[in-house]
Design a protein around this motif. Structure first.
Motif, PDB file in Angstrom:
ATOM      1  N   ASN A  83       0.823  -1.218   0.000  1.00 47.22           N
ATOM      2  CA  ASN A  83       0.000   0.000   0.000  1.00 47.22           C
ATOM      3  C   ASN A  83       0.854   1.263   0.000  1.00 47.22           C
ATOM      4  O   ASN A  83       0.558   2.230  -0.715  1.00 47.22           O
ATOM      5  CB  ASN A  83      -0.945   0.000   1.200  1.00 47.22           C
ATOM      6  N   GLN A  84       1.914   1.254   0.794  1.00 48.91           N
ATOM      7  CA  GLN A  84       2.821   2.404   0.827  1.00 48.91           C
ATOM      8  C   GLN A  84       3.517   2.588  -0.520  1.00 48.91           C
ATOM      9  O   GLN A  84       3.744   3.710  -0.971  1.00 48.91           O
ATOM     10  CB  GLN A  84       3.865   2.215   1.924  1.00 48.91           C
ATOM     11  N   SER A  85       3.853   1.470  -1.154  1.00 46.59           N
ATOM     12  CA  SER A  85       4.515   1.527  -2.463  1.00 46.59           C
ATOM     13  C   SER A  85       3.588   2.122  -3.509  1.00 46.59           C
ATOM     14  O   SER A  85       4.005   2.945  -4.336  1.00 46.59           O
ATOM     15  CB  SER A  85       4.953   0.115  -2.895  1.00 46.59           C
ATOM     16  N   LEU A  86       2.326   1.723  -3.487  1.00 49.36           N
ATOM     17  CA  LEU A  86       1.352   2.256  -4.436  1.00 49.36           C
ATOM     18  C   LEU A  86       1.131   3.747  -4.208  1.00 49.36           C
ATOM     19  O   LEU A  86       0.970   4.522  -5.165  1.00 49.36           O
ATOM     20  CB  LEU A  86       0.031   1.492  -4.319  1.00 49.36           C
ATOM     21  N   LYS A  90       1.931   6.724  -6.908  1.00 50.99           N
ATOM     22  CA  LYS A  90       0.925   7.736  -7.245  1.00 50.99           C
ATOM     23  C   LYS A  90       1.486   9.142  -7.033  1.00 50.99           C
ATOM     24  O   LYS A  90       1.246  10.052  -7.829  1.00 50.99           O
ATOM     25  CB  LYS A  90      -0.317   7.539  -6.376  1.00 50.99           C
ATOM     26  N   LYS A  91       2.253   9.309  -5.969  1.00 52.64           N
ATOM     27  CA  LYS A  91       2.804  10.621  -5.639  1.00 52.64           C
ATOM     28  C   LYS A  91       3.888  11.047  -6.616  1.00 52.64           C
ATOM     29  O   LYS A  91       4.006  12.222  -6.977  1.00 52.64           O
ATOM     30  CB  LYS A  91       3.371  10.594  -4.209  1.00 52.64           C
ATOM     31  N   TYR A  92       4.712  10.068  -7.055  1.00 52.96           N
ATOM     32  CA  TYR A  92       5.844  10.391  -7.918  1.00 52.96           C
ATOM     33  C   TYR A  92       5.695   9.791  -9.312  1.00 52.96           C
ATOM     34  O   TYR A  92       6.684   9.447  -9.963  1.00 52.96           O
ATOM     35  CB  TYR A  92       7.149   9.893  -7.290  1.00 52.96           C
ATOM     36  N   SER A  93       4.463   9.670  -9.780  1.00 47.19           N
ATOM     37  CA  SER A  93       4.214   9.040 -11.074  1.00 47.19           C
ATOM     38  C   SER A  93       4.823   9.828 -12.235  1.00 47.19           C
ATOM     39  O   SER A  93       5.036   9.290 -13.317  1.00 47.19           O
ATOM     40  CB  SER A  93       2.711   8.887 -11.309  1.00 47.19           C
ATOM     41  N   HIS A  94       5.102  11.124 -12.012  1.00 43.34           N
ATOM     42  CA  HIS A  94       5.678  11.946 -13.072  1.00 43.34           C
ATOM     43  C   HIS A  94       7.187  11.806 -13.142  1.00 43.34           C
ATOM     44  O   HIS A  94       7.824  12.309 -14.064  1.00 43.34           O
ATOM     45  CB  HIS A  94       5.331  13.423 -12.844  1.00 43.34           C
TER      46      HIS A  94
END
Length: 214
Positions: A83-86, A90-94
């Motif tokens: 969950n933390q990895s996902l 999501k936070k650093y998807s860019h």
């Protein structure tokens, strides 16, 4: 596997009931590397994986009283890391970073032979390349069972999918790997050394896959 489960459960009882920091340290060293390796399957950055796993352990210690009734702490930690990895993705998807590490190694007991050494490395590299080419969920399931020795049910709980889906994904992984390694699976085109190395590597790689409970 059963003894390992008992050890983790006993450690967790000492931690949650008695605030045993020594037991927590033992638990950390027991699960830290497997959790980081699992986290790397998602984030692909060692520093990020180490930070995520450390955060999960800290939260686990801080909430130890509320988590006292957990019977499968390792599964809980794997789920928390997932969950933390996902959230991290999501936070650093860019952000797109590529990290190449040569961390996979199989050791063979054999007299040194340059040709055999070359063939061994070539085969191991090809297998690792083929595993990495699998679809993400398929690859994660394969590694959790092959490298960490988890059972279908445990992997299903970690990934929040059914055991049947785990089994299906494993079948797909084996099918895809058999295709990508087909050149090594044709006796007529393989040297005796290649055949021997192939048997050893496939035994090490697939034994836990087909017999996860052992």
């Amino acid at each position: 596997m059963k003894d390992r489960k008992v050890d983790i459960l006993n450690l967790w009882k000492r931690i949650s009931n008695n605030d045993d920091d020594k037991a927590f340290e033992t638990l950390f060293y027991l699960l830290n590397k497997p959790l980081i390796k699992f986290c790397m399957m998602y984030v692909h950055r060692n520093e990020a994986a180490e930070e995520i796993v450390s955060d999960v352990f800290v939260k686990c210690w801080l909430n130890r009283k509320n988590l006292a009734d957990i019977q499968s702490l390792d599964t809980y930690l794997f789920v928390a890391v997932k969950n933390q990895s996902l959230n991290y993705i999501k936070k650093y998807s860019h952000v797109h970073l590529v990290q190449i590490e040569d961390t996979n190694e199989l050791k063979f007991v054999n007299t040194f032979n340059p040709q055999e050494e070359f063939e061994k490395k070539e085969l191991v590299f090809k297998m690792e390349q083929s595993i990495e080419a699998l679809p993400q969920q398929c690859r994660i399931i394969f590694r959790l069972i092959k490298e960490d020795g988890l059972k279908y049910k445990e992997v299903a709980e970690i990934l929040d999918i059914s055991p049947r889906t785990v089994q299906t994904q494993l079948f797909r992984a084996v099918k895809k790997l058999s295709v990508s390694l087909s050149d090594y699976l044709i006796p007529a085109r393989a040297s005796k050394t290649n055949e021997a190395l192939l048997n050893i590597v496939l035994l090490l790689s697939f034994f836990k896959l087909f017999f996860p409970g052992l």
